[in-house]
Write an enzyme that holds these catalytic residues in place. Sequence first.
Site, PDB file in Angstrom:
ATOM      1  N   LYS A 193     -16.655  42.104  57.076  1.00  0.00           N
ATOM      2  CA  LYS A 193     -16.293  41.889  55.659  1.00  0.00           C
ATOM      3  C   LYS A 193     -16.639  40.462  55.224  1.00  0.00           C
ATOM      4  O   LYS A 193     -17.099  40.244  54.113  1.00  0.00           O
ATOM      5  CB  LYS A 193     -14.806  42.168  55.434  1.00  0.00           C
ATOM      6  N   PHE A 216      -8.990  38.953  52.201  1.00  0.00           N
ATOM      7  CA  PHE A 216      -8.092  39.465  53.230  1.00  0.00           C
ATOM      8  C   PHE A 216      -8.732  40.711  53.824  1.00  0.00           C
ATOM      9  O   PHE A 216      -9.521  41.389  53.165  1.00  0.00           O
ATOM     10  CB  PHE A 216      -6.721  39.823  52.638  1.00  0.00           C
ATOM     11  N   ILE A 261     -13.950  43.789  43.603  1.00  0.00           N
ATOM     12  CA  ILE A 261     -13.712  42.580  42.792  1.00  0.00           C
ATOM     13  C   ILE A 261     -14.250  41.336  43.492  1.00  0.00           C
ATOM     14  O   ILE A 261     -15.010  40.545  42.941  1.00  0.00           O
ATOM     15  CB  ILE A 261     -12.196  42.418  42.506  1.00  0.00           C
ATOM     16  N   ASN A 302      -0.830  52.055  46.947  1.00  0.00           N
ATOM     17  CA  ASN A 302      -0.575  51.757  48.362  1.00  0.00           C
ATOM     18  C   ASN A 302       0.723  50.964  48.471  1.00  0.00           C
ATOM     19  O   ASN A 302       1.375  50.689  47.469  1.00  0.00           O
ATOM     20  CB  ASN A 302      -1.759  50.998  48.966  1.00  0.00           C
ATOM     21  N   PRO A 306     -14.855  49.232  41.447  1.00  0.00           N
ATOM     22  CA  PRO A 306     -15.669  48.030  41.685  1.00  0.00           C
ATOM     23  C   PRO A 306     -15.018  47.163  42.756  1.00  0.00           C
ATOM     24  O   PRO A 306     -13.793  47.150  42.877  1.00  0.00           O
ATOM     25  CB  PRO A 306     -15.651  47.311  40.328  1.00  0.00           C
TER      26      PRO A 306
HETATM   27  O1  PMT Z   1       1.662  42.738  49.471  1.00  0.00           O
HETATM   28  P1  PMT Z   1       2.320  42.708  50.839  1.00  0.00           P
HETATM   29  O2  PMT Z   1       3.305  43.834  51.036  1.00  0.00           O
HETATM   30  O3  PMT Z   1       2.896  41.348  51.132  1.00  0.00           O
HETATM   31  O4  PMT Z   1       1.175  42.970  51.929  1.00  0.00           O
HETATM   32  C1  PMT Z   1       0.152  42.052  52.116  1.00  0.00           C
HETATM   33  C2  PMT Z   1      -1.222  42.733  52.339  1.00  0.00           C
HETATM   34  C3  PMT Z   1      -1.181  43.531  53.636  1.00  0.00           C
HETATM   35  C4  PMT Z   1      -1.533  43.677  51.166  1.00  0.00           C
HETATM   36  C5  PMT Z   1      -2.279  41.576  52.384  1.00  0.00           C
HETATM   37  O5  PMT Z   1      -1.977  40.720  53.449  1.00  0.00           O
HETATM   38  C6  PMT Z   1      -3.685  42.136  52.545  1.00  0.00           C
HETATM   39  O6  PMT Z   1      -4.155  42.436  53.625  1.00  0.00           O
HETATM   40  N1  PMT Z   1      -4.416  42.284  51.407  1.00  0.00           N
HETATM   41  C7  PMT Z   1      -5.738  42.884  51.349  1.00  0.00           C
HETATM   42  C8  PMT Z   1      -5.630  44.388  51.433  1.00  0.00           C
HETATM   43  C9  PMT Z   1      -6.978  45.071  51.337  1.00  0.00           C
HETATM   44  O7  PMT Z   1      -7.260  45.668  50.316  1.00  0.00           O
HETATM   45  O8  PMT Z   1      -7.765  44.842  52.337  1.00  0.00           O
HETATM   46  P2  PMT Z   1      -9.285  45.461  52.481  1.00  0.00           P
HETATM   47  O9  PMT Z   1      -9.665  45.170  53.877  1.00  0.00           O
HETATM   48  O10 PMT Z   1      -9.297  46.872  52.006  1.00  0.00           O
HETATM   49  O11 PMT Z   1     -10.133  44.595  51.447  1.00  0.00           O
HETATM   50  C10 PMT Z   1     -10.888  43.438  51.831  1.00  0.00           C
HETATM   51  C11 PMT Z   1     -10.921  42.429  50.709  1.00  0.00           C
HETATM   52  O12 PMT Z   1     -11.623  42.982  49.570  1.00  0.00           O
HETATM   53  C12 PMT Z   1      -9.560  42.012  50.184  1.00  0.00           C
HETATM   54  O13 PMT Z   1      -9.588  40.637  49.921  1.00  0.00           O
HETATM   55  C13 PMT Z   1      -9.404  42.807  48.890  1.00  0.00           C
HETATM   56  O14 PMT Z   1      -8.582  42.116  47.928  1.00  0.00           O
HETATM   57  C14 PMT Z   1     -10.845  42.897  48.412  1.00  0.00           C
HETATM   58  N2  PMT Z   1     -11.144  44.103  47.608  1.00  0.00           N
HETATM   59  C15 PMT Z   1     -11.003  45.342  48.153  1.00  0.00           C
HETATM   60  C16 PMT Z   1     -11.346  46.451  47.379  1.00  0.00           C
HETATM   61  C17 PMT Z   1     -11.810  46.264  46.053  1.00  0.00           C
HETATM   62  N3  PMT Z   1     -12.115  47.291  45.294  1.00  0.00           N
HETATM   63  N4  PMT Z   1     -11.910  45.019  45.557  1.00  0.00           N
HETATM   64  C18 PMT Z   1     -11.606  43.937  46.298  1.00  0.00           C
HETATM   65  O15 PMT Z   1     -11.703  42.798  45.831  1.00  0.00           O
END
Ligand code: PMT
Length: 418
Positions: A337, A323, A307, A210, A305
Site C-alpha cells: 500500500k 493507515f 481518497i 464498518n 474513489p
Molecule cells: O476508528 P477506530 O475504531 O479508532 O479504529 C481505527 C482504525 C482501525 C480504523 C484505523 O487505525 C485504521 O486502520 N484506519 C484505516 C482503515 C482502512 O480503511 O484501511 P485500508 O487498509 O482499507 O486502507 C488503506 C488506506 O487507504 C487508509 O489510509 C485509508 O484511509 C485509505 N483509503 C481506503 C479506501 C478508500 N476508498 N480511500 C482511502 O483513502
Amino acid sequence: MSLANKNILLGVTGGIAAYKSAELVRELVEAGARVRVAMTRKAREFVTPLTFQALSGHPVATDEADFSQAGHGMDHIALARWADAVLIAPASANTLAKLTHGRADDLLSTVCLATRAPIALAPAMNQAMWSHHATQSNCETLEKRGVMLLGPASGKQACGEIGEGRMFEAHQLLLSLSGLFSTGELEGLNVLVTAGPTREPIDPVRYLSNRSSGRMGYALAEAARDAGAAVELVSGPVALQAGEDIRCRHVDTAQEMLEAVREAIARQHIFIGCAAVADYRPASRQPEKIKKLQDALSLPLMRNPDIISEITQLEDRPFVVGFAAETRAHEKHALQKLASKQLDMIACNDVTDPRCGFDSEENALEVYWPGGHRSLAQDTKPKIARALVSVIAKRYASTHKRGNVTVLKKVKDRSQNS
Ligand code: PMT
C-alpha cells in the site's frame, strides 16, 4: 491549555501542602483532564480520600483499596497504563528518595516504576530538607532520568521558616503540566486528518459501513494540535466530539469525504488518512425501503474513489500518511500500500486482535516509510497517536526544509481560510 481529555494521575504524598492538591484536582478537572488520585498512607493523615473522590469523581487509589471489588477503580498496572502523565504534588523528601532508588513499597511508587508516562514532581518540604545534599542529589538523578521537577517556590513555610520548599500553586502546576503535551514539533504546520467510517446508503434506512469508532483519528487530530499544528478533521459518523481548536467537518459517504478533503487539501502540509473508507458502495441507492419479498437478495456494488491515492497524485501534494488495516501478511500488504498509493508513510494495525484496531481503546502500530520502520507497542490510542505524530514530525522535518516556498505559500493559504 492542552490538558483536555488527558489522563492525569495525581499522586498525593505526606505533607501539609496536601490540602492544596484538592484545589489542583478541581483546576485539572476544569481544564478538561480526567483525573485519578493515588494517596500514600502519610498523605491520608493530612486530607481524606473522600475529598479527592468527590473532586475527581473517581475512587481514590490507596494501598488498602481492594481492587477486586467492583467500583474500586484500577490496580497499579492499570493506573500506570491509563496515565498520560503522573504528577506527584506534593512530593515529599521521602518520595524523592524512594523514586531515586526505584523502590516499589507502596502503590504510588509501584505505579511510578510501572508507567511509561512522563512523571512530574512538585516538591514541598521544609527548606533545610530541600537544600540538604541528599535531596539535591536525588533531584539531580531524577532530572537526568527525564523526571520533570516543578518548583519548589520560595517563601514563608508552614513550619514558620522562610526559604525554598513551598509547593507551586495549582495554576503554575497546570501550566507546566500542559507543557508536557505541547511538543511544538508541528508548530506552524497545517494538518488534515480523516477519521471514522463512511456510510454507503442502500435505501433510506440501511447502509454499508464498518466498525471504526473514530477514536484513532480523533486522537491523532488532538496529538497534532498539541504538537502545535493547525488541525482540520474530516470525520465520518462517530459518537465523538472534536477537541478544542480542531476544525471538524462531518460527512457520511466516501464521496462526501473525498469532496471535503479536496476542499481542504491545498492548505495542508500533512495529510493523515486514518478513516476506514468503504471500498465499495451500492451501485444505486433505492428510493424506497427494500421490501422483504425474496429469500435471497443481491446487492450490486461499485468501487469508491480512493481518497488517499487521489491526494498523492496532486502536483503540490502534502506529506501523506496512510493507515493499513490488515488481517494477515501485515508487513507485505502495508508495504504494497505504501508503494501503490505512493504514500510517504503508512501505519499498519492488526485488526484481528480485539484489543487493537477497530472500536477498541488501544492500538499497536508498525510504521513504515521508504527505507525505515518503527514499532509502536500496544498502548492507549491517545498515547499511540502522540508517538505517531512525533514519528511523522521527525520524518516531515527530514524531508522538508522549513521556510521554503511551499511552506510559506501554505501558511498564507491558511490565514486566508481562517
Ligand atoms: O476508528 P477506530 O475504531 O479508532 O479504529 C481505527 C482504525 C482501525 C480504523 C484505523 O487505525 C485504521 O486502520 N484506519 C484505516 C482503515 C482502512 O480503511 O484501511 P485500508 O487498509 O482499507 O486502507 C488503506 C488506506 O487507504 C487508509 O489510509 C485509508 O484511509 C485509505 N483509503 C481506503 C479506501 C478508500 N476508498 N480511500 C482511502 O483513502
